[in-house]
Scaffold this active site. Structure first.
Site, PDB file in Angstrom:
ATOM      1  CB  VAL A  86      -4.632   6.656  -5.996  1.00 42.80           C
ATOM      2  CG1 VAL A  86      -4.325   5.370  -5.850  1.00 42.80           C
ATOM      3  CG2 VAL A  86      -4.932   7.358  -4.383  1.00 42.80           C
ATOM      4  CB  SER A  87      -1.979   4.285  -9.681  1.00 39.22           C
ATOM      5  OG  SER A  87      -2.538   3.407  -9.335  1.00 39.22           O
TER       6      SER A  87
ATOM      7  CG  LEU B 258      -3.108   2.378  -8.445  1.00 38.88           C
ATOM      8  CD1 LEU B 258      -1.546   3.083  -8.503  1.00 38.88           C
ATOM      9  CD2 LEU B 258      -3.086   1.575  -9.320  1.00 38.88           C
ATOM     10  CB  SER B 259      -4.594   6.080  -8.199  1.00 37.28           C
ATOM     11  OG  SER B 259      -4.832   7.404  -8.701  1.00 37.28           O
ATOM     12  CB  ALA B 260      -8.731   7.285  -6.330  1.00 34.32           C
TER      13      ALA B 260
END
Length: 523
Positions: free
Chosen positions: A3-4, A195-197
């Site tokens: 994730v982002s 997102l990301s994590a």
């Protein structure tokens, strides 16, 4: 890995999904998409150190601090913190957004922020509140904090937090239950994205609770249950795990033992220039969920979307996309947004919110959230919709008349494109070799649009498909594959091709601009 980095959970080296520092929102979009290597390396080292400090386990008494938030959006909906949603074993905070006048029976979307972000960041930048206003659904925005993880990452890499019935996963489920009571949610239309994590946790939640979530979206995140310890997180983010599709699918089946199906529909978003969560993660997610669905990895269709995005979808037995992979050429680590007033625009740019395409809009269409809008008594959805490609750039549509309709509204890929008065229409100027989805609704004399028909997908003939068979060295030299740490990956799809040498030979098929898939023996 997952994730982002919005600093989501995918971190370099030993840290989970932590992202390099994002470029200021005022920099040009092209600059924001690719993180500078030196800055990324420095942040990676700092992040790794922070995540390995003692005291990363939350105490039951500390919940993430509330963030300052406006009471209302411009559209009149309410964004607020909700307390008392359960025992909260994962020590999270719950925020919600609901459009004004939201009726009972509406869908629910759970949206998980990335590392270093907050629920407020996601509320302001992701575009999900705008889409909630448009399509009529509520949004839950969970928030973690430094008491749980130094970079405020959701712990997708911790088996005590990412598994069914425990930790953060259980806290999110309690939020879904509480939101259902608050908003009268349609329990058959609950979705999760991140997102990301947050994307890594979203993937875990889809595996943990396939009986709760009808669909999900993983933005720049790792496959479900790729890691169960912090030490394994970096490998997930950066390296091909060399698992078979069956092994990936088994991780999902073990997460909710005995679940017979149905399974969630999964959208996968990945930038091809992401060096925080490598593109191979998208390929592994694709392998994982197509195997769970039992539908194979031969694409049902591919099309080009805005922002250099290639969508490849894999359909179920009924012809409906069950898994979709969205590859964004040249984009780094972050959530793809596209500010603007258009139907396919949403969100605002910021740290790890990158100007490319409104990923939320296309995810909403993939989940079918656009088909649950208001209906007009007496004006049902038109039946019998057909779509036929009559040339490389034209599609002919036809449908049955609706009594009381003065005209019809035609939707292409969820956006209105025409208002014919009859029951036939031709859409021209299309791209060859591209899939388009059409729906139609009747329009009453007062201008109100009725219920939409189901979506019919048609692919125009022709297109850019071509194949090249050669060794890995020359595939990279020709720009059809990329080189990372001595290993080669197909450009766009990120499929692993083996060692960078002149002895390993593969066939690559181009399915869209800057997008190649392995096609050994099939070209």
């Amino acid at each position: 890995m997952a994730v982002s980095p919005t600093a989501p959970t995918t971190a370099p080296a030993t840290a989970p999904a932590a992202a390099p520092a994002a470029a200021p929102a005022s920099t040009p979009a092209a600059t924001r998409r690719v993180h500078r290597p030196v800055r990324a390396a420095l942040v990676a080292l700092l992040t790794a150190a922070a995540l390995l400090l003692p005291g990363t386990t939350a105490t039951a008494a500390t919940t993430p601090a509330p963030v300052p938030i406006p009471a209302l959006t411009a559209a009149g909906g309410t964004f607020q913190q909700v307390t008392g949603f359960g025992s909260n074993p994962g020590n999270l905070a719950m925020y919600t957004y609901a459009p004004a006048g939201l009726p009972g029976g509406a869908p629910l979307v759970v949206a998980l922020h990335g590392c270093t972000q907050t629920a407020d960041d996601y509320y302001r930048h992701s575009g999900w509140p705008e889409l909630a206003d448009r399509y009529g659904f509520a949004v839950v925005l969970p928030q973690t904090g430094a008491a749980n993880n130094p970079l405020s990452c959701f712990r997708w890499f911790d088996a005590a937090q990412n598994s069914r019935g425990v930790g953060e996963a259980a806290s999110v489920l309690q939020m879904v239950t509480r939101a259902g009571a608050l908003f009268g949610t349609d329990r058959g239309r609950v979705f999760v994205t991140g997102l990301s994590a947050g994307g890594g946790m979203a993937a875990d939640l889809l595996a943990d609770y396939p009986d709760v979530f009808a669909g999900g979206a993983v933005d720049a995140g790792p496959p479900a249950h790729c890691a169960a310890t912090l030490s394994a997180a970096s490998s997930c983010q950066n390296d091909d795990q060399r698992l078979t599709p069956a092994q990936w699918a088994e991780k999902v089946r073990r997460a909710a033992p005995g679940h017979p199906g149905p399974w969630p529909r999964v959208a996968i978003w990945q930038g091809t220039a992401d060096t925080t969560v490598r593109p191979v993660n998208a390929t592994e997610l694709r392998d994982q969920w197509t195997e769970v669905w039992g539908i194979g990895r031969s694409p049902s269709g591919t099309r080009s979307l805005p922002g250099g995005t290639t969508e490849t979808h894999y359909d179920d037995a009924g012809g409906r996309p069950a898994v979709a992979l969205y590859s964004i050429a040249g984009m780094g680590h972050g959530l793809a947004v596209a500010p603007g007033p258009g139907t396919d625009n949403c969100g605002a740019t910021g740290a790890y919110f990158l100007d490319a395409i409104c990923s939320g809009y296309h995810t909403a269409l993939f989940w079918g959230l656009d088909s649950g809008g208001p209906t007009v008594p007496g004006l049902p959805a038109p039946s019998g919709l057909t779509a036929t490609a009559t040339g490389g750039d034209t599609v002919a549509l036809g449908w049955q008349p609706v009594t009381g309709a003065v005209s019809y509204r035609v939707f292409r890929d969820g956006a209105p494109v025409a208002d014919p008065t009859g029951t036939a229409w031709a859409d021209g100027g299309l791209s060859a070799g591209t899939a388009y989805g059409y729906a139609v609704a009747a329009v009453a004399a007062d201008g109100t649009t009725g219920a939409r028909s189901g979506t019919v997908t048609v692919t125009t003939p022709g297109g850019p498909a071509a194949c090249w068979t050669t060794d890995n060295y020359h595939q990279v030299a020709a720009g059809r594959a990329t080189l990372t740490g001595g290993l080669v990956y197909a450009l766009g799809s990120g499929q692993a091709m083996g060692l960078w040498n002149t002895f390993t030979v593969h066939t690559l098929r181009r399915t869209g601009p800057g997008y190649y898939v392995l096609a050994d023996g099939s070209c």
